[in-house]
Design a protein around this motif. Structure first.
Motif, PDB file in Angstrom:
ATOM      1  N   ASP A   1     -32.664  65.892  64.567  1.00  0.00           N
ATOM      2  CA  ASP A   1     -34.048  65.489  64.815  1.00  0.00           C
ATOM      3  C   ASP A   1     -34.958  65.725  63.615  1.00  0.00           C
ATOM      4  O   ASP A   1     -36.144  65.386  63.652  1.00  0.00           O
ATOM      5  CB  ASP A   1     -34.621  66.257  66.016  1.00  0.00           C
ATOM      6  N   HIS A  27     -36.148  65.123  59.746  1.00  0.00           N
ATOM      7  CA  HIS A  27     -36.121  64.042  58.760  1.00  0.00           C
ATOM      8  C   HIS A  27     -36.822  64.492  57.477  1.00  0.00           C
ATOM      9  O   HIS A  27     -37.890  65.103  57.518  1.00  0.00           O
ATOM     10  CB  HIS A  27     -36.799  62.792  59.314  1.00  0.00           C
ATOM     11  N   LYS A  33     -38.840  64.074  53.912  1.00  0.00           N
ATOM     12  CA  LYS A  33     -39.851  63.235  53.271  1.00  0.00           C
ATOM     13  C   LYS A  33     -39.485  63.100  51.796  1.00  0.00           C
ATOM     14  O   LYS A  33     -39.352  64.093  51.088  1.00  0.00           O
ATOM     15  CB  LYS A  33     -41.235  63.871  53.416  1.00  0.00           C
ATOM     16  N   ARG A  41     -43.353  69.008  61.301  1.00  0.00           N
ATOM     17  CA  ARG A  41     -44.412  68.423  62.121  1.00  0.00           C
ATOM     18  C   ARG A  41     -43.843  67.230  62.861  1.00  0.00           C
ATOM     19  O   ARG A  41     -42.864  66.602  62.413  1.00  0.00           O
ATOM     20  CB  ARG A  41     -45.610  68.019  61.271  1.00  0.00           C
ATOM     21  N   SER A  42     -44.450  66.899  64.005  1.00  0.00           N
ATOM     22  CA  SER A  42     -43.957  65.795  64.833  1.00  0.00           C
ATOM     23  C   SER A  42     -44.166  64.463  64.127  1.00  0.00           C
ATOM     24  O   SER A  42     -45.147  64.272  63.393  1.00  0.00           O
ATOM     25  CB  SER A  42     -44.666  65.790  66.185  1.00  0.00           C
ATOM     26  N   ARG A  43     -43.218  63.543  64.338  1.00  0.00           N
ATOM     27  CA  ARG A  43     -43.318  62.188  63.779  1.00  0.00           C
ATOM     28  C   ARG A  43     -43.678  61.199  64.880  1.00  0.00           C
ATOM     29  O   ARG A  43     -43.168  61.299  66.003  1.00  0.00           O
ATOM     30  CB  ARG A  43     -41.984  61.749  63.175  1.00  0.00           C
ATOM     31  N   PRO A  44     -44.538  60.226  64.586  1.00  0.00           N
ATOM     32  CA  PRO A  44     -44.850  59.192  65.583  1.00  0.00           C
ATOM     33  C   PRO A  44     -43.596  58.444  66.040  1.00  0.00           C
ATOM     34  O   PRO A  44     -43.500  58.018  67.196  1.00  0.00           O
ATOM     35  CB  PRO A  44     -45.810  58.260  64.833  1.00  0.00           C
ATOM     36  N   ALA A  45     -42.614  58.300  65.128  1.00  0.00           N
ATOM     37  CA  ALA A  45     -41.395  57.563  65.459  1.00  0.00           C
ATOM     38  C   ALA A  45     -40.391  58.423  66.223  1.00  0.00           C
ATOM     39  O   ALA A  45     -39.316  57.952  66.590  1.00  0.00           O
ATOM     40  CB  ALA A  45     -40.751  57.023  64.186  1.00  0.00           C
ATOM     41  N   TYR A 104     -38.848  65.101  63.968  1.00  0.00           N
ATOM     42  CA  TYR A 104     -39.765  65.923  63.185  1.00  0.00           C
ATOM     43  C   TYR A 104     -39.599  65.653  61.690  1.00  0.00           C
ATOM     44  O   TYR A 104     -38.504  65.392  61.221  1.00  0.00           O
ATOM     45  CB  TYR A 104     -39.503  67.417  63.441  1.00  0.00           C
ATOM     46  N   GLU A 105     -40.711  65.719  60.978  1.00  0.00           N
ATOM     47  CA  GLU A 105     -40.709  65.583  59.518  1.00  0.00           C
ATOM     48  C   GLU A 105     -40.695  66.981  58.910  1.00  0.00           C
ATOM     49  O   GLU A 105     -41.487  67.849  59.298  1.00  0.00           O
ATOM     50  CB  GLU A 105     -41.959  64.833  59.071  1.00  0.00           C
ATOM     51  N   ASP A 155     -51.192  63.896  56.944  1.00  0.00           N
ATOM     52  CA  ASP A 155     -50.362  63.654  55.764  1.00  0.00           C
ATOM     53  C   ASP A 155     -50.794  64.515  54.585  1.00  0.00           C
ATOM     54  O   ASP A 155     -49.967  65.105  53.878  1.00  0.00           O
ATOM     55  CB  ASP A 155     -50.428  62.175  55.362  1.00  0.00           C
TER      56      ASP A 155
END
Length: 326
Positions: free
Chosen positions: A72, A74, A76, A107-111, A114-115, A143
């Motif tokens: 889960d 991801h 950057k 942090r949570s990702r809109p997609a 987590y980022e 961001d």
């Protein structure tokens, strides 16, 4: 008798906004403040930046970490701190036998998922170890704040290359053009002189910057400042040549700076030989480099270097004894 406006301007000029230097120096370094309203606005932004940074640290300390699936998380692009092969191997070895002391930050990702904000290398180490979950703290950040959090987290690492610190501060200046370097330094917890020294990388030739993007550990801030001065004096070609040789292992930083100062006629006498690579099958055992009276051996592992040192000592002693007998 001075007017009210003049008294206000004199009072504003004595106010020190840099926590790292004595107040009596502020008037020398700062431009005269003739508008008290502008000064109050600058003080307000300075105090707000300090308060936001303090609040962030308090939220991170109060956050409760939880184990999240690695699938889960991801990455950057461009945010991961670069480690050398040896540093990453050491990290993997450490995490193989020891628990994770510092949770990663995400942090949570809109997609979905987590980022990763901070902890890219720890996540990669867990993946190489075959783990499927990692301890993480989930924060709320936009961001811009996520980028700042990642940079400040890396800035605390003692082995972060000065060149990467420079890139991080450049990014902050680009995203926050209204911030002064005094304010940026205060937010990062460093002195303004440190920021000034790091920014000397900006004055290096473009070709040198390209080399450092691939090898960020090559040049520290002190050497960068010396090389930048030489480049400004019209020795950009010599500076790039010196850094190329530094990347090839022919020089250390001190010799690279000295080499950049040398005239072409002197350089021809000190020209290094082509590196000789010793192989063990398909693998590199060591590289042998010779420049003038200096012989440099670069091994693929510390163990090979230790074993070879013992053997070399015996060979050198035999050569020295034979020369003595002549």
């Amino acid at each position: 008798m001075a007017s009210i406006k003049e008294r206000q301007a004199n009072k504003a000029a004595l106010i020190n906004l840099d926590d790292d230097e004595p107040q009596q120096q502020a008037a020398v370094r700062s431009e005269p403040r003739t508008a008290p309203g502008q000064l109050m606005n600058l003080q307000g932004k300075y105090a707000q930046a300090l308060d936001e940074n303090k609040q962030l640290q308090e939220r991170l300390q109060a956050a409760v970490p939880s184990e999240l699936p690695l699938d889960d998380l991801h990455e950057k692009a461009g945010r991961r701190r670069k480690l050398t092969d040896d540093q990453f191997t050491e990290l993997v070895s450490n995490l193989r036998t020891n628990p994770l002391v510092t949770p990663v930050t995400v942090r949570s990702r809109p997609a979905g998922g987590y980022e990763i904000v901070s902890g890219h290398n720890r996540v990669q180490a867990f993946r190489e170890l075959g783990r499927d979950r990692i301890l993480a703290v989930v924060i709320e950040a936009d961001d811009d704040q996520a980028e700042l959090n990642a940079f400040y987290a890396n800035l605390l690492q003692s082995d972060l290359p000065d060149f990467e610190k420079y890139l991080g501060f450049c990014h902050i200046e680009e995203r926050h053009p209204t911030l002064t370097r005094v304010e940026i330094a205060a937010n990062a917890g460093v002195s303004k002189s440190t920021i000034t020294q790091l920014m000397s990388f900006s004055n290096l030739p473009a070709e040198t910057i390209d080399i450092l993007r691939t090898h960020p550990h090559l040049v520290g801030a002190n050497a960068a400042q010396d090389l930048a001065k030489l480049s400004e004096q019209g020795r950009a070609v010599q500076v790039t040549d010196a850094v190329r040789r530094l990347a090839a292992g022919e020089f250390d930083q001190t010799r690279a700076v000295k080499f950049a100062r040398l005239d072409a006629a002197v350089k021809s006498k000190a020209k290094a030989s082509e590196p000789l690579r010793i192989r063990s099958g398909k693998n590199t055992f060591c590289d042998v480099l010779q420049a003038d009276k200096v012989l440099r051996l670069v091994f693929s592992s510390a163990e090979d270097a230790a074993v070879t040192q013992t053997a070399i000592r015996a060979v050198l002693q035999a050569l020295a004894d034979a020369k003595k007998e002549k």
